[in-house]
Design a protein around this motif. Structure first.
Motif, short mmCIF file in Angstrom:
data_model
loop_
_atom_site.label_atom_id
_atom_site.label_comp_id
_atom_site.label_asym_id
_atom_site.label_seq_id
_atom_site.Cartn_x
_atom_site.Cartn_y
_atom_site.Cartn_z
N ARG A 199 -3.81 4.12 -10.59
CA ARG A 199 -3.84 3.32 -9.36
C ARG A 199 -4.62 4.04 -8.25
O ARG A 199 -4.71 3.54 -7.13
N SER A 200 -5.14 5.23 -8.52
CA SER A 200 -5.96 5.99 -7.57
C SER A 200 -5.31 6.10 -6.19
O SER A 200 -5.88 5.70 -5.17
N PRO A 201 -4.11 6.67 -6.10
CA PRO A 201 -3.44 6.80 -4.80
C PRO A 201 -4.19 7.76 -3.88
O PRO A 201 -4.88 8.66 -4.33
N ARG A 202 -4.02 7.55 -2.57
CA ARG A 202 -4.62 8.45 -1.59
C ARG A 202 -3.66 9.58 -1.21
O ARG A 202 -4.10 10.65 -0.81
N SER A 203 -2.35 9.31 -1.32
CA SER A 203 -1.35 10.30 -0.94
C SER A 203 -0.22 10.30 -1.96
O SER A 203 0.25 9.23 -2.36
N ILE A 204 0.22 11.49 -2.38
CA ILE A 204 1.30 11.63 -3.35
C ILE A 204 2.32 12.64 -2.82
O ILE A 204 1.96 13.74 -2.41
N ILE A 205 3.60 12.23 -2.86
CA ILE A 205 4.71 13.12 -2.51
C ILE A 205 5.71 13.08 -3.67
O ILE A 205 6.24 12.02 -3.99
N ILE A 206 5.94 14.22 -4.29
CA ILE A 206 6.88 14.30 -5.41
C ILE A 206 7.93 15.35 -5.08
O ILE A 206 7.62 16.54 -4.91
N ILE B 46 8.11 9.76 -4.24
CA ILE B 46 9.26 9.67 -5.13
C ILE B 46 10.14 10.91 -4.97
O ILE B 46 9.63 12.03 -4.88
N SER B 47 11.44 10.70 -4.92
CA SER B 47 12.38 11.83 -4.82
C SER B 47 13.65 11.46 -5.57
O SER B 47 14.01 10.29 -5.69
N GLY B 48 14.34 12.49 -6.08
CA GLY B 48 15.57 12.24 -6.81
C GLY B 48 16.23 13.52 -7.26
O GLY B 48 15.59 14.58 -7.32
N PRO C 37 0.81 -1.23 0.00
CA PRO C 37 0.00 0.00 0.00
C PRO C 37 0.85 1.29 0.00
O PRO C 37 0.35 2.35 -0.35
N LYS C 38 2.12 1.17 0.41
CA LYS C 38 3.00 2.33 0.46
C LYS C 38 4.24 2.08 -0.40
O LYS C 38 4.93 1.08 -0.21
N ILE C 39 4.50 2.99 -1.32
CA ILE C 39 5.65 2.87 -2.21
C ILE C 39 6.52 4.11 -2.07
O ILE C 39 6.04 5.23 -2.25
N SER C 40 7.78 3.90 -1.73
CA SER C 40 8.73 4.99 -1.58
C SER C 40 9.93 4.73 -2.47
O SER C 40 10.61 3.71 -2.35
N LEU C 41 10.20 5.66 -3.40
CA LEU C 41 11.26 5.50 -4.39
C LEU C 41 12.28 6.63 -4.25
O LEU C 41 11.92 7.81 -4.31
N ARG C 42 13.56 6.27 -4.06
CA ARG C 42 14.66 7.23 -3.92
C ARG C 42 15.76 6.84 -4.90
O ARG C 42 16.13 5.68 -5.00
N ASP C 43 16.30 7.83 -5.59
CA ASP C 43 17.32 7.49 -6.59
C ASP C 43 18.75 7.54 -6.05
O ASP C 43 19.71 7.37 -6.80
N GLY C 44 18.89 7.71 -4.75
CA GLY C 44 20.21 7.93 -4.15
C GLY C 44 21.27 6.92 -4.51
O GLY C 44 22.42 7.28 -4.81
N LYS C 45 20.97 5.63 -4.50
CA LYS C 45 21.96 4.58 -4.72
C LYS C 45 21.88 3.97 -6.12
O LYS C 45 22.51 2.94 -6.39
N PHE C 46 21.14 4.60 -6.99
CA PHE C 46 20.94 4.04 -8.33
C PHE C 46 21.55 4.93 -9.40
O PHE C 46 21.62 6.15 -9.24
N THR C 47 21.96 4.30 -10.50
CA THR C 47 22.24 5.09 -11.70
C THR C 47 20.90 5.55 -12.25
O THR C 47 19.84 4.99 -11.91
N ARG C 48 20.92 6.54 -13.10
CA ARG C 48 19.67 7.04 -13.65
C ARG C 48 18.91 5.93 -14.38
O ARG C 48 17.69 5.77 -14.22
N THR C 49 19.62 5.15 -15.20
CA THR C 49 18.98 4.08 -15.99
C THR C 49 18.32 3.05 -15.10
O THR C 49 17.17 2.63 -15.35
#
Length: 418
Positions: A110-117, A90-92, A56-68
């Motif tokens: 996906r009809s999210p209830r909360s969005i953080i960009i 999502i943050s990056g 139900p909760k998805i948090s995406l951070r690009d800190g340790k990833f290459t862009r691809t």
């Protein structure tokens, strides 16, 4: 049964017990992991293969990833997720402008209830119209974005929390966005461009935080409990420009909705904004529930001092006062013709419920010492005046002055911090 056999039975039964959990329970468990660890659980067994797709909760951070790799991860998560997304974050720092519209379209389905960009790269990300069609959205936090409402905007009927930071928009789009959120209770508008007049109509609003460069503000929020109003002009030093309408109407437009407020934070520039037409010696609004005030102030500018005194006079139940001292922003910020008005007002001033005062960035100059002296003479219930020193003057001489100041409260103590 032997202890060894019991341990073997328990060890083999625990995985079965976990694997038999309902999908929504597994999803809640995986939401406590980062997204990569959650996806990796698909290798545990066949029953866990798709468990992460119900998170139900998805948090995406690009800190340790290459862009691809980060683009691949976000595409996979949004395309394969099959449950309801309660919260998407999502943050990056890399640029994802080519992918952003596609991600938002998949997310909106996906009809999210909360969005953080919070994507940091420039230029600002334009929020696509599909986001404004998510009817059940309850919380929306956007940073580094451009907001342009679609022609047909039905509003966010369930939105209670709206935070916009480092964004650009127009007067009308922001006015409509706010007014079409009928149950909005928390609103943050920080560091914006393209907006010079704020018209905030929010009948259920309880918390307001505005930090920005604006020319006018009109508040219609009768249920406000706490407000932070930090007004600044980044292009040039602010000048008190006379207003077209009468000064009482000007103040009522700005502060009229704050009559029931309990906590108020205001900047020195906002006080200058209030005094555009020479502030009234007595404000037309009473703040009978106001208990805590946080403010920045330049004591060299007597117009600001007069505004603050007027505010204190109309807040009879004030208990806590925190101040940050600001130096003059330009040479003209010296004592002016309002000194006589201040003297007249302060003769009748009383702050019967004030208990604690904190003065930060104190430099020990006469204007600051004089104001502390006034507070000590106004507050019979005062217990503590905390001074945080920042000056280069002779501390011992200034401290001697402060300790020698008369006070109406026998319990009032002056506490110095260096």
């Amino acid at each position: 049964m032997s202890t060894c056999k019991m341990a073997t039975v328990e060890a083999t039964s625990v995985p079965d017990r976990l694997s038999s959990l309902p999908p929504e329970i597994k999803g809640n468990i995986l939401s406590r992991l980062n997204i990569v660890e959650a996806v990796r659980t698909c290798t545990l067994s066949s029953t866990w293969r798709d468990a992460w797709t119900d998170m139900p909760k998805i948090s995406l951070r690009d800190g340790k990833f290459t862009r691809t790799k980060f683009v691949t991860l976000v595409d996979m998560v949004l395309s394969l997720h099959k449950g309801t997304i309660e919260q998407f974050d999502i943050s990056g720092s890399e640029s994802y402008h080519d992918e952003f519209a596609r991600w938002m379209l998949m997310l909106s389905s996906r009809s999210p209830r909360s969005i953080i960009i919070e994507l940091k790269s420039r230029p600002r990300y334009r929020i696509p119209s599909c986001i404004f069609s998510i009817s059940h959205l309850k919380s929306l936090h956007l940073e580094n974005c451009t907001i342009s409402l679609p022609r047909v905007f039905q509003g966010f009927k369930s939105l209670t929390d709206l935070s916009l930071k480092f964004f650009s928009s127009t007067n009308m789009d922001i006015q409509n966005l706010i007014s079409f959120c009928p149950v909005l209770t928390n609103l943050i508008l920080n560091y914006f461009e393209g907006i010079n007049r704020l018209n905030i109509q929010a009948p259920e609003l309880e918390y307001l935080n505005v930090v920005g460069d604006f020319e006018d503000i009109d508040l219609d929020a009768p249920n406000l409990k706490a407000a932070i109003l930090f007004h600044y002009h980044k292009s040039k030093a602010y000048q008190s420009i006379p207003i077209a309408h009468d000064k009482e109407s000007h103040v009522k437009k700005s502060l009229g909705s704050l009559s029931e407020i309990k906590t108020l934070g205001i900047s020195s520039s906002f006080m200058k904004y209030l005094s555009k037409a020479c502030i009234l010696t007595k404000l037309p609004i009473m703040f009978t529930r106001l208990e805590d005030i946080y403010l920045t102030i330049c004591f060299w500018d007597q117009r600001q001092v007069l505004t603050v005194c007027s505010l204190f006079q109309n807040a009879p139940n004030l208990k806590k006062l925190l101040m940050w001292v600001r130096m003059p922003s330009y040479p003209g910020s010296t004592c002016d013709q309002d000194q006589a008005s201040i003297q007249e007002l302060t003769l009748q001033m009383q702050m019967n419920h004030l208990i604690t005062v904190s003065v930060n960035d104190f430099r020990g100059v006469d204007h600051e010492v004089h104001f502390v002296a006034k507070l000590l003479s106004w507050a019979p219930a005062l217990e503590e005046v905390r001074i945080e020193w920042k000056g280069e003057m002779d501390r011992s001489m200034v401290i001697t002055k402060l300790l020698a100041l008369p006070r109406v409260s026998p319990r009032a103590k002056i506490i110095r911090q260096f």
